[in-house]
Design a protein around this motif. Structure first.
Motif, PDB file in Angstrom:
ATOM      1  N   ALA A 159     -12.141  43.131   4.191  1.00 14.27           N
ATOM      2  CA  ALA A 159     -11.975  42.785   5.602  1.00 14.27           C
ATOM      3  C   ALA A 159     -12.036  44.011   6.511  1.00 14.27           C
ATOM      4  O   ALA A 159     -12.399  43.909   7.691  1.00 14.27           O
ATOM      5  CB  ALA A 159     -10.642  42.056   5.796  1.00 14.27           C
ATOM      6  N   ASP A 160     -11.686  45.191   5.963  1.00 16.10           N
ATOM      7  CA  ASP A 160     -11.684  46.424   6.755  1.00 16.10           C
ATOM      8  C   ASP A 160     -13.024  47.136   6.744  1.00 16.10           C
ATOM      9  O   ASP A 160     -13.296  47.968   7.623  1.00 16.10           O
ATOM     10  CB  ASP A 160     -10.618  47.390   6.222  1.00 16.10           C
ATOM     11  N   TRP A 161     -13.862  46.836   5.750  1.00 19.28           N
ATOM     12  CA  TRP A 161     -15.086  47.602   5.577  1.00 19.28           C
ATOM     13  C   TRP A 161     -16.008  47.591   6.800  1.00 19.28           C
ATOM     14  O   TRP A 161     -16.538  48.661   7.165  1.00 19.28           O
ATOM     15  CB  TRP A 161     -15.848  47.129   4.342  1.00 19.28           C
ATOM     16  N   PRO A 162     -16.266  46.459   7.470  1.00 19.41           N
ATOM     17  CA  PRO A 162     -17.160  46.501   8.638  1.00 19.41           C
ATOM     18  C   PRO A 162     -16.686  47.472   9.715  1.00 19.41           C
ATOM     19  O   PRO A 162     -17.502  48.143  10.363  1.00 19.41           O
ATOM     20  CB  PRO A 162     -17.147  45.046   9.145  1.00 19.41           C
ATOM     21  N   PHE A 163     -15.370  47.577   9.910  1.00 21.71           N
ATOM     22  CA  PHE A 163     -14.833  48.487  10.920  1.00 21.71           C
ATOM     23  C   PHE A 163     -14.953  49.941  10.460  1.00 21.71           C
ATOM     24  O   PHE A 163     -15.285  50.827  11.250  1.00 21.71           O
ATOM     25  CB  PHE A 163     -13.373  48.137  11.204  1.00 21.71           C
ATOM     26  N   VAL A 164     -14.676  50.189   9.172  1.00 22.81           N
ATOM     27  CA  VAL A 164     -14.843  51.529   8.616  1.00 22.81           C
ATOM     28  C   VAL A 164     -16.298  51.961   8.691  1.00 22.81           C
ATOM     29  O   VAL A 164     -16.615  53.087   9.085  1.00 22.81           O
ATOM     30  CB  VAL A 164     -14.344  51.567   7.158  1.00 22.81           C
ATOM     31  N   ASP A 165     -17.193  51.054   8.334  1.00 19.97           N
ATOM     32  CA  ASP A 165     -18.626  51.344   8.352  1.00 19.97           C
ATOM     33  C   ASP A 165     -19.094  51.688   9.762  1.00 19.97           C
ATOM     34  O   ASP A 165     -19.839  52.657   9.968  1.00 19.97           O
ATOM     35  CB  ASP A 165     -19.386  50.137   7.811  1.00 19.97           C
ATOM     36  N   ALA A 166     -18.657  50.910  10.752  1.00 23.19           N
ATOM     37  CA  ALA A 166     -19.055  51.159  12.137  1.00 23.19           C
ATOM     38  C   ALA A 166     -18.513  52.497  12.629  1.00 23.19           C
ATOM     39  O   ALA A 166     -19.229  53.275  13.278  1.00 23.19           O
ATOM     40  CB  ALA A 166     -18.571  50.016  13.028  1.00 23.19           C
ATOM     41  N   ALA A 167     -17.235  52.790  12.317  1.00 22.69           N
ATOM     42  CA  ALA A 167     -16.634  54.056  12.745  1.00 22.69           C
ATOM     43  C   ALA A 167     -17.336  55.237  12.085  1.00 22.69           C
ATOM     44  O   ALA A 167     -17.612  56.260  12.736  1.00 22.69           O
ATOM     45  CB  ALA A 167     -15.146  54.061  12.408  1.00 22.69           C
ATOM     46  N   ARG A 168     -17.640  55.095  10.795  1.00 21.57           N
ATOM     47  CA  ARG A 168     -18.343  56.180  10.090  1.00 21.57           C
ATOM     48  C   ARG A 168     -19.737  56.405  10.663  1.00 21.57           C
ATOM     49  O   ARG A 168     -20.158  57.547  10.885  1.00 21.57           O
ATOM     50  CB  ARG A 168     -18.405  55.828   8.596  1.00 21.57           C
ATOM     51  N   ASN A 169     -20.480  55.337  10.908  1.00 23.16           N
ATOM     52  CA  ASN A 169     -21.845  55.470  11.429  1.00 23.16           C
ATOM     53  C   ASN A 169     -21.869  56.107  12.809  1.00 23.16           C
ATOM     54  O   ASN A 169     -22.775  56.900  13.126  1.00 23.16           O
ATOM     55  CB  ASN A 169     -22.527  54.105  11.463  1.00 23.16           C
ATOM     56  N   HIS A 170     -20.895  55.771  13.644  1.00 22.52           N
ATOM     57  CA  HIS A 170     -20.829  56.385  14.970  1.00 22.52           C
ATOM     58  C   HIS A 170     -20.538  57.879  14.855  1.00 22.52           C
ATOM     59  O   HIS A 170     -21.136  58.700  15.565  1.00 22.52           O
ATOM     60  CB  HIS A 170     -19.755  55.693  15.809  1.00 22.52           C
ATOM     61  N   LEU A 171     -19.646  58.244  13.934  1.00 14.12           N
ATOM     62  CA  LEU A 171     -19.337  59.662  13.720  1.00 14.12           C
ATOM     63  C   LEU A 171     -20.574  60.403  13.218  1.00 14.12           C
ATOM     64  O   LEU A 171     -20.882  61.507  13.687  1.00 14.12           O
ATOM     65  CB  LEU A 171     -18.200  59.800  12.715  1.00 14.12           C
ATOM     66  N   VAL A 172     -21.288  59.816  12.266  1.00 17.65           N
ATOM     67  CA  VAL A 172     -22.504  60.444  11.740  1.00 17.65           C
ATOM     68  C   VAL A 172     -23.520  60.656  12.856  1.00 17.65           C
ATOM     69  O   VAL A 172     -24.165  61.716  12.949  1.00 17.65           O
ATOM     70  CB  VAL A 172     -23.105  59.588  10.609  1.00 17.65           C
ATOM     71  N   LEU A 173     -23.682  59.662  13.724  1.00 17.27           N
ATOM     72  CA  LEU A 173     -24.645  59.769  14.824  1.00 17.27           C
ATOM     73  C   LEU A 173     -24.281  60.912  15.759  1.00 17.27           C
ATOM     74  O   LEU A 173     -25.147  61.725  16.142  1.00 17.27           O
ATOM     75  CB  LEU A 173     -24.689  58.442  15.593  1.00 17.27           C
ATOM     76  N   GLU A 174     -23.020  61.019  16.110  1.00 18.21           N
ATOM     77  CA  GLU A 174     -22.607  62.057  17.052  1.00 18.21           C
ATOM     78  C   GLU A 174     -22.674  63.455  16.422  1.00 18.21           C
ATOM     79  O   GLU A 174     -23.069  64.416  17.083  1.00 18.21           O
ATOM     80  CB  GLU A 174     -21.190  61.785  17.562  1.00 18.21           C
ATOM     81  N   THR A 175     -22.301  63.591  15.158  1.00 16.22           N
ATOM     82  CA  THR A 175     -22.363  64.915  14.540  1.00 16.22           C
ATOM     83  C   THR A 175     -23.804  65.368  14.337  1.00 16.22           C
ATOM     84  O   THR A 175     -24.079  66.563  14.316  1.00 16.22           O
ATOM     85  CB  THR A 175     -21.626  64.936  13.184  1.00 16.22           C
ATOM     86  N   SER A 176     -24.711  64.414  14.189  1.00 21.14           N
ATOM     87  CA  SER A 176     -26.126  64.795  14.054  1.00 21.14           C
ATOM     88  C   SER A 176     -26.664  65.398  15.341  1.00 21.14           C
ATOM     89  O   SER A 176     -27.627  66.177  15.324  1.00 21.14           O
ATOM     90  CB  SER A 176     -26.970  63.580  13.655  1.00 21.14           C
ATOM     91  N   ALA A 177     -26.037  65.048  16.474  1.00 23.03           N
ATOM     92  CA  ALA A 177     -26.463  65.591  17.760  1.00 23.03           C
ATOM     93  C   ALA A 177     -25.801  66.930  18.057  1.00 23.03           C
ATOM     94  O   ALA A 177     -26.156  67.598  19.026  1.00 23.03           O
ATOM     95  CB  ALA A 177     -26.125  64.601  18.873  1.00 23.03           C
ATOM     96  N   ARG A 178     -24.835  67.320  17.250  1.00 24.93           N
ATOM     97  CA  ARG A 178     -24.089  68.563  17.415  1.00 24.93           C
ATOM     98  C   ARG A 178     -23.561  68.728  18.842  1.00 24.93           C
ATOM     99  O   ARG A 178     -23.872  69.701  19.535  1.00 24.93           O
ATOM    100  CB  ARG A 178     -24.948  69.772  17.046  1.00 24.93           C
TER     101      ARG A 178
END
Length: 286
Positions: free
Chosen positions: A118-137
């Motif tokens: 039940a928590d995975w979709p929220f974890v996945d979304a939070a992780r993907n947003h973090l990955v996107l922002e760190t890729s932009a440095r």
């Protein structure tokens, strides 16, 4: 049993811009040489698919679909089997989380756990947003904010990490700072301004063990790290951990583990010496 080299790779995090980095397991496989390493930063692995394992402080943890592994600063770890693992690894300094609640979680996380479906979709979304922002440095604090959101969604909190037990929190922090110099639980009670019984009750409620046992466990863990990975002698360990001499340290270690330091060290299977190399990520290593 952990295979160890005669030299452990010491890694220092020197971030460029944000104090958070992310990488895929594909990238980790490119950088990983199978050696043991110890850093001054957090390593949080989130597994999407596949199976593998990582050894952290002499314990092997499985890497499975929708699971997470957290390696805290100072812990010795080795990626044993990540050939078939997909997911991301997040590297960050201890001060990166921006909220009090997530700093509490970071202070004492679980080592390994499965993320509920039940928590995975929220974890996945939070992780993907973090990955996107760190890729932009980015130069602002967005990565730190998004890291805090990810940690809050993961909820990797130990039972003993409850903010409702502030006495244990203070004791835990004091032990981390002073365990090399003070081996008496009474010192921590006096230093923190609590009666010994108050401290004992708080630690037992948090961990199920006495304050003395908690302190002994912490000293033994550091001794094992020094013996296994830094290959120190009993005398050198005694000096590093504040014991008056090698004999005193040997008695302490044997009482806690059932083995003398030299015998425990000899029981490990030694791999080839780890070559020095850079930490995975952007920052240099000293």
């Amino acid at each position: 049993m952990v295979k160890t080299g005669h030299v452990i790779r010491q890694m220092t995090y020197q971030p460029v811009g944000a104090a958070v980095e992310t990488m895929t397991f594909d990238r980790l496989r490119e950088l990983n040489d199978g050696g043991t390493q110890r850093g001054d930063f957090h390593v949080l692995a989130i597994v999407d698919a596949g199976r593998g394992s990582v050894t952290v402080d002499f314990l092997r943890h499985p890497l499975r679909e929708r699971s997470a592994v957290w390696v805290v600063p100072g812990a010795v770890h080795r990626w044993d089997d990540i050939a078939g693992v997909a997911g991301h690894v997040v590297l960050f300094v201890p001060t990166a989380p921006v909220t009090d609640a997530t700093r509490e979680l970071v202070a004492s996380p679980l080592a390994h756990w499965s993320v509920p479906a039940a928590d995975w979709p929220f974890v996945d979304a939070a992780r993907n947003h973090l990955v996107l922002e760190t890729s932009a440095r980015p130069a602002d604090e967005l990565p730190e904010i998004l890291l805090s959101a990810l940690i809050a969604r993961l909820r990797p909190r130990r039972a003993d990490a409850s903010p409702a037990n502030p006495v244990f929190r203070l004791f835990q922090s004091s032990v981390e700072t002073h365990f090399r110099d003070h081996h008496d639980a009474g010192y921590y009670a006096r230093a923190l301004g609590y009666a010994p019984r108050t401290l004992t009750r708080a630690v037992q409620r948090a961990t199920g063990r006495s304050a003395k046992a908690y302190l002994v466990d912490r000293i033994v863990l550091e001794a094992k790290r020094l013996l296994a990975h830094d290959r120190l002698t009993a005398a050198a360990c005694a000096a590093a951990l504040g014991f008056p001499d090698a004999s005193n340290f040997s008695v302490f270690f044997r009482k806690a583990t059932g083995m003398r330091p030299g015998a425990w060290q000899a029981s490990l299977s030694c791999a080839a010496e780890d070559p020095p190399r850079r930490r995975p990520g952007r920052g240099p290593v000293r």
